[in-house]
Scaffold this active site. Structure first.
Site, PDB file in Angstrom:
ATOM      1  CG  LEU A 209     -11.987  -3.157  -9.306  1.00 48.48           C
ATOM      2  CD1 LEU A 209     -13.182  -3.217 -10.258  1.00 48.48           C
ATOM      3  CD2 LEU A 209     -12.455  -2.964  -7.875  1.00 48.48           C
ATOM      4  CG  HIS A 210      -6.602  -7.855  -6.491  1.00 50.14           C
ATOM      5  ND1 HIS A 210      -6.573  -6.642  -5.853  1.00 50.14           N
ATOM      6  CD2 HIS A 210      -6.160  -8.775  -5.602  1.00 50.14           C
ATOM      7  CE1 HIS A 210      -6.127  -6.807  -4.622  1.00 50.14           C
ATOM      8  NE2 HIS A 210      -5.880  -8.091  -4.444  1.00 50.14           N
ATOM      9  NE  ARG A 211      -8.569  -7.695  -1.584  1.00 50.97           N
ATOM     10  CZ  ARG A 211      -7.551  -8.070  -0.824  1.00 50.97           C
ATOM     11  NH1 ARG A 211      -7.314  -9.363  -0.641  1.00 50.97           N
ATOM     12  NH2 ARG A 211      -6.762  -7.181  -0.260  1.00 50.97           N
TER      13      ARG A 211
END
Length: 366
Positions: A209-211
């Site tokens: 996850l990075h958004r």
């Protein structure tokens, strides 16, 4: 003919490696084609940059612009200024940019504004329709000034045509990221976390996850991870933490026996885990392409995707960003009801060869 190949971030390195191989092969055959590898320095962490050069057999860059960190505008400005300076000293005949990162947009602008240098966009035409994503802005700006487009899908071709690009500038060639995947698959390497977490093939999950929509709010991130851990039913969840996410993870206070947090991994280690996972939960675009080719179920926590072929043809499914969508997806996964998927057209490991063949034709190289 001198071609600049621009790379600045992890996805770029994966995409340029086969292009360099294809150019080198044509050089060895006597074709007058030469390249200059320009590393913008957008990713400067060793795991995010240097390791990829080593593992993917990418030669040392001819130039490193050392842009470093900063806001979107600061990074764009640093890259443009440094690349312009390089071009003023020795211009190229063609600038190849790949993907949709800041380096892609910045170098295409610098090339066009300085001497109207021709720009070729590898992975041109993809669109998510989500203007809150910096990558979408980069795609649109880059495509608006590019001269040639090397596309990954029929959908990308259609997007370009709707924007007014003529067919003689669009070349449907496939996906260079998949060229690298096929080449490197025999070299995938078991990471240390395999033994540490007691993993077994098909008996664990990968999460990335990075958004901003998922990780910039600790409460939202906590909800997402909690639902994923609940859906996993005790199965180990491996979470290589992106630098963007690391600062928020501690704030969630989440701890679970089946959650295994790891630092960013090298390409060969990470894809070893992906290939052997029961499923992947992600908000990345590139990972959805890799899971599609490897036949691994993929759940994408986004509302839209610029790679629709991973959903219509591949193993990916868009769940959206609401935590309530996660439990039903896991129920289908564990019930054996996830779609099998197929490999999209021209994702065959020969994309870079087709790109270089077209360049030789366009510029009448001998």
């Amino acid at each position: 003919m001198l071609i600049d190949i621009i790379a600045g971030a992890r996805p770029n390195f994966i995409k340029i490696a086969p292009i360099i191989d294809a150019i080198s092969a044509r050089q060895a055959a006597g074709v007058n084609i030469h390249y200059r590898l320009v590393h913008t320095g957008q990713h400067y962490d060793k795991k995010m940059s240097h390791d990829f050069f080593e593992q993917l057999d990418i030669p040392a860059p001819h130039h490193n612009l050392e842009a470093g960190s900063g806001t979107q505008a600061e990074q764009t400005g640093k890259i443009m200024t440094a690349y312009e300076r390089l071009l003023m000293g020795k211009p190229c005949d063609l600038c190849i940019v790949v993907g949709d990162v800041t380096s892609t947009m910045a170098c295409s602008i610098a090339a066009k504004k300085l001497n109207n240098i021709k720009v070729a966009h590898v992975e041109g035409g993809i669109r998510s329709g989500d203007m809150t994503m910096p990558e979408e802005i980069n795609r649109i700006v880059t495509d608006s000034i590019s001269d040639y487009f090397f596309t990954t899908s029929v959908t990308a071709n259609d997007n370009l045509r709707r924007a007014g690009v003529s067919d003689d500038r669009i070349f449907f060639v496939g996906n260079t990221m998949i060229d690298t995947l096929y080449k490197q698959m025999p070299r995938f390497t078991k990471p240390p976390i395999w033994e540490k977490a007691g993993l077994a093939a098909g008996e664990y999950l990968i999460m990335t996850l990075h958004r901003p929509a998922n990780v910039d709010d600790a409460g939202k991130l906590r909800e997402l991870i909690s639902e994923i851990l609940l859906g996993a039913k005790g199965m180990p969840v491996i979470f290589p933490v992106h630098p963007r996410t690391a600062k928020m993870l501690d704030a969630t206070g989440i701890k679970a026996d089946n959650l295994h947090v790891a630092e960013p991994m090298s390409y060969l280690e990470f894809n070893y885990l992906v290939k052997n996972a029961r499923a992947v939960v992600t908000d990345s675009g590139g990972i959805t392409e890799e899971t599609t080719v490897m036949g691994v179920p993929c759940m994408t926590l986004r509302d839209s995707t610029e790679r629709p072929e991973t959903c219509t043809t591949g193993t990916n499914e868009l769940l959206g960003t609401h935590p309530s969508a996660i439990a039903p997806a896991f129920s289908r996964l564990f019930a054996g009801e996830w779609k099998k998927g197929q490999i999209p057209e021209l994702w065959d490991g020969r994309t870079a060869e087709r790109i270089v063949k077209q360049l030789i034709h366009i510029f009448a190289l001998k």
